[in-house]
Write an enzyme that holds these catalytic residues in place. Structure first.
Site, PDB file in Angstrom:
ATOM      1  CG  HIS A   7      -2.350  -0.444   0.743  1.00 48.55           C
ATOM      2  ND1 HIS A   7      -2.583  -1.699   0.238  1.00 48.55           N
ATOM      3  CD2 HIS A   7      -3.527   0.198   0.706  1.00 48.55           C
ATOM      4  CE1 HIS A   7      -3.853  -1.800  -0.069  1.00 48.55           C
ATOM      5  NE2 HIS A   7      -4.451  -0.661   0.198  1.00 48.55           N
ATOM      6  CD  GLU A  42     -10.106  10.411   9.299  1.00 49.65           C
ATOM      7  OE1 GLU A  42      -9.086   9.963   9.818  1.00 49.65           O
ATOM      8  OE2 GLU A  42     -10.913   9.710   8.674  1.00 49.65           O
ATOM      9  CG  ASP A  76      -8.680   6.890   8.669  1.00 51.73           C
ATOM     10  OD1 ASP A  76      -9.308   6.909   9.745  1.00 51.73           O
ATOM     11  OD2 ASP A  76      -8.173   7.900   8.162  1.00 51.73           O
TER      12      ASP A  76
END
Ligand SMILES: *[C@@H]1O[C@H](CO)[C@@H](O)[C@H](O)[C@H]1NC(C)=O
Ligand SMILES: *[C@@H]1O[C@H](CO)[C@@H](O)[C@H](O)[C@H]1NC(C)=O
Ligand SMILES: *[C@@H]1O[C@H](CO)[C@@H](O)[C@H](O)[C@H]1NC(C)=O
Ligand SMILES: *[C@@H]1O[C@H](CO)[C@@H](O)[C@H](O)[C@H]1NC(C)=O
Ligand SMILES: *[C@@H]1O[C@H](CO)[C@@H](O)[C@H](O)[C@H]1NC(C)=O
Ligand SMILES: *[C@@H]1O[C@H](CO)[C@@H](O)[C@H](O)[C@H]1NC(C)=O
Length: 386
Positions: A97, A276, A161
């Protein structure tokens, strides 16, 4: 704030040529004599499948892929390169990632960290007591760590997240989410690491022992060694979340509210557990919002209209309180108090109340729901300067 994923593939014929020359001439001499040689593959179909990352901006095929069965195997490979007259590049990869090619290693050897998990030894160990913690293999995914700790009524103090990332991967970066304002990034919640260093030694490090290596490896983008195990803080798990999603058309009001919510000088900051924001660039993007919350069709239409009328980006803020059976009522009262002091667009505060795991794993559900529309989870989360 989150930006959506952009992708472009840079494919170059030179890279393919270089790859061929690696196999023919530069596969390190003597590698075949090591006891790990059966764990190294130069099959072009395999190396090609490790040529890019989530960012999808670069395409560089590794010369070989290494599937270690233990940290000792990684140490063997690195020691071999370190003591060789021609050291070669080595990189490690969890879920791939990275967004800017950080895990790619053109012509070098890429360590597929996930193979460390193919063992009969437990790779997630939970220790409870007054200061609970977990010892976890670097290849483990945060979703599996969360799942295992919840069975003991505990959870990692700080998560990312997106949870389908490896422990070693996020600890090599920072590990951020909307809990950051309370606990700092994940790397501030680590007690101990095992690291295979650049000389091929396996070193256990912490704030007290080998602190230079500890602080270098945490957030070190894999440049100071390969993290193979981490010990980090857990806390008692909560059961559910009260989730408020607020919409804004003015960025100044968003930033001033976000600051109000997280500032330690403000009486609101002790109330919430997670904050957020997200930017919705257009009405089209706003139309995809349905899968991320329990919006009704008419809520979604209202939000699309807000974006169309605004003729520019709109913003959302998620303010979330975690609770359990004994704190449910006070959680609701706290959230109501909080909303009175925020400056969102009137009529645009939405409520949701869901199990904690569903909230923490929300990007996965969003990803599953949206994949048919070609939009996956956000490309990155970042801090907005004041
Ligand atoms: C690589 O993939 C191609 C196409 O899918 C296949 O024909 C070929 O047999 C594969 N090669 C190896 C070594 O597995
Ligand atoms: C290779 O040898 C090292 C000791 O030098 C050992 O720790 C490791 O487990 C061995 N790996 C394999 C795959 O046999
Ligand atoms: C795990 O144990 C099973 C049976 O107990 C065995 O068949 C398997 O080979 C073992 N796997 C490893 C990676 O040692
Ligand atoms: C978990 O505990 C088992 C048994 O003590 C041990 O063999 C294993 O290495 C531990 N795993 C980690 C990741 O620390
Ligand atoms: C959590 O673990 C259980 C098995 O113990 C499994 O059925 C479930 O799918 C896991 N949940 C997630 C979100 O991975
Ligand atoms: C925070 O403090 C202000 C004034 O000091 C007060 O009006 C407000 O009700 C307080 N809010 C909460 C949520 O306690």
């Amino acid at each position: 704030m989150e930006l959506s994923r952009h992708s472009s593939i840079i494919l170059s014929i030179t890279i393919v040529t270089t790859f061929v020359s690696f196999v023919k001439s530069s596969l390190p001499q003597g590698l075949q004599t090591l006891n790990i040689s059966s764990e190294i593959s130069t099959d072009p179909n395999i190396t090609a499948s490790f040529a890019t990352d989530f960012g999808n901006l670069f395409n560089c095929t590794p010369g070989a892929v290494f599937y270690p069965s233990s940290p000792n195997d990684i140490a063997t490979l690195i020691r071999f390169s370190y003591t060789s007259s021609k050291p070669f590049p080595i990189s490690q990869r969890g879920r791939g990632h990275s967004t800017y090619g950080q895990t790619l290693v053109p012509d070098g050897i890429l360590i597929d960290m996930s193979s460390l998990g193919h063992t009969n030894y437990s790779r997630i160990n939970v220790t409870d007591g007054p200061f609970p913690y977990a010892d976890v293999g670097a290849e483990q995914l945060w979703i599996d760590v969360l799942n295992a700790t919840l069975k003991r009524d505990l959870m990692p103090r700080m998560l990312t997240d997106y949870l389908y990332l490896t422990v070693g991967g996020t600890l090599s970066n920072a590990g951020i989410s909307g809990q950051e304002f309370k606990h700092g990034p994940q790397i501030s919640n680590v007690y101990e690491l095992d690291v295979v260093t650049g000389t091929g030694e396996i070193v256990t490090c912490s704030r007290e022992f080998n602190p230079d290596l500890f602080y270098a490896a945490l957030g070190g983008l894999g440049q100071f060694g390969v993290i193979t195990r981490a010990r980090f803080a857990l806390e008692p798990a909560q059961k559910r979340v009260r989730w408020r999603r607020l919409f804004y058309t003015d960025i100044k009001l968003v930033t001033s509210d976000l600051e109000k919510l997280i500032s330690p000088d403000n009486n609101l900051s002790g109330i919430i557990d997670f904050v957020e924001g997200e930017v919705l660039l257009s009405a089209t993007q706003a139309s995809l919002i349905g899968s991320t919350f329990n919006f009704t069709d008419s809520d979604v239409q209202k939000i699309i209209d807000l974006a169309s009328d605004n003729n520019g980006p709109i913003y959302l803020v998620d303010a979330v309180v975690f609770y359990n059976d004994t704190t449910a009522t006070s959680a609701e009262q706290k959230v109501d108090l909080l909303l009175k002091e925020l400056q969102y667009t009137s009529g645009f505060a939405f409520s949701n109340d869901i199990p904690l795991l569903n909230f923490l794993n929300r990007l996965h559900y969003q990803e599953t729901a949206r994949s048919s529309q070609g939009q996956f989870h956000p490309w990155l989360s970042m801090f907005v300067p004041k």
